[in-house]
Each structure stands twice: as C-alpha cells, then as structure tokens.
Design a protein around this motif. Structure first.
Motif, PDB file in Angstrom:
ATOM      1  N   UNK A   1       0.827  -1.222   0.000  1.00  0.00           N
ATOM      2  CA  UNK A   1       0.000   0.000   0.000  1.00  0.00           C
ATOM      3  C   UNK A   1       0.857   1.267   0.000  1.00  0.00           C
ATOM      4  N   UNK A   2       1.711   1.446  -1.000  1.00  0.00           N
ATOM      5  CA  UNK A   2       2.570   2.640  -0.994  1.00  0.00           C
ATOM      6  C   UNK A   2       1.787   3.949  -1.126  1.00  0.00           C
ATOM      7  N   UNK A   3       0.556   3.853  -1.637  1.00  0.00           N
ATOM      8  CA  UNK A   3      -0.279   5.060  -1.742  1.00  0.00           C
ATOM      9  C   UNK A   3      -0.720   5.556  -0.367  1.00  0.00           C
ATOM     10  N   UNK A   4      -0.830   4.645   0.605  1.00  0.00           N
ATOM     11  CA  UNK A   4      -1.295   5.005   1.954  1.00  0.00           C
ATOM     12  C   UNK A   4      -0.190   5.058   2.992  1.00  0.00           C
ATOM     13  N   UNK A   5       0.831   4.217   2.821  1.00  0.00           N
ATOM     14  CA  UNK A   5       1.827   4.050   3.880  1.00  0.00           C
ATOM     15  C   UNK A   5       3.256   4.245   3.375  1.00  0.00           C
TER      16      UNK A   5
END
Length: 74
Positions: free
Chosen positions: A27-31
């Motif tokens: 989840x690189x978009x969130x974390x």
C-alpha cells in the motif's frame, strides 16, 4: 468488507507490528516507512482512510500481514 458509502480506515495495531514493511510495499499510496521500518500513514493520520479504488489492495495487505497487525474499520 463494509457497506456502500462507509468510510473505511486502515487500523495499525502498534503493539503487534514488528516493522517488517510488507504493508508499505503493498500500500505505498497510503503508507511509508519510518527509519526503523514501521508503517507511517502518508496523510499524517493515525488511521488513514482507504479510497474505494484501493480497497482490494488494503484487504490484501490485511490478509498478508505476517503478524496480523492490520485491520479495516468501517
């Protein structure tokens, strides 16, 4: 998951997390990671909101967390 229209948030159980970083890869978009490898929400919140387009990725991160430190809350 949750009903249509619900705001889904990603909860990180900090007592269970050991900083392996798998969730930040899924989840690189969130974390992102802190210097020790622990997940940090990009938006600065404690429980980042999961955009509907990322819901399936968030569910996968929850399912694959090796220490079961993630949960989705609606």
């Amino acid at each position: 998951m949750c009903g249509k229209g619900d705001t889904v948030k990603l909860h990180i159980d900090w007592t269970a997390c050991d900083g392996r970083g798998l969730c930040t890869e899924l989840l690189p978009e969130l974390l992102t990671r802190d210097p020790w490898g622990f997940p940090v929400p990009r938006d600065g919140s404690r429980e980042p909101a999961v955009h509907p387009g990322l819901a399936s990725y968030a569910e996968r991160a929850v399912r694959l967390c090796p220490v079961l430190a993630l949960r989705l809350r609606g």
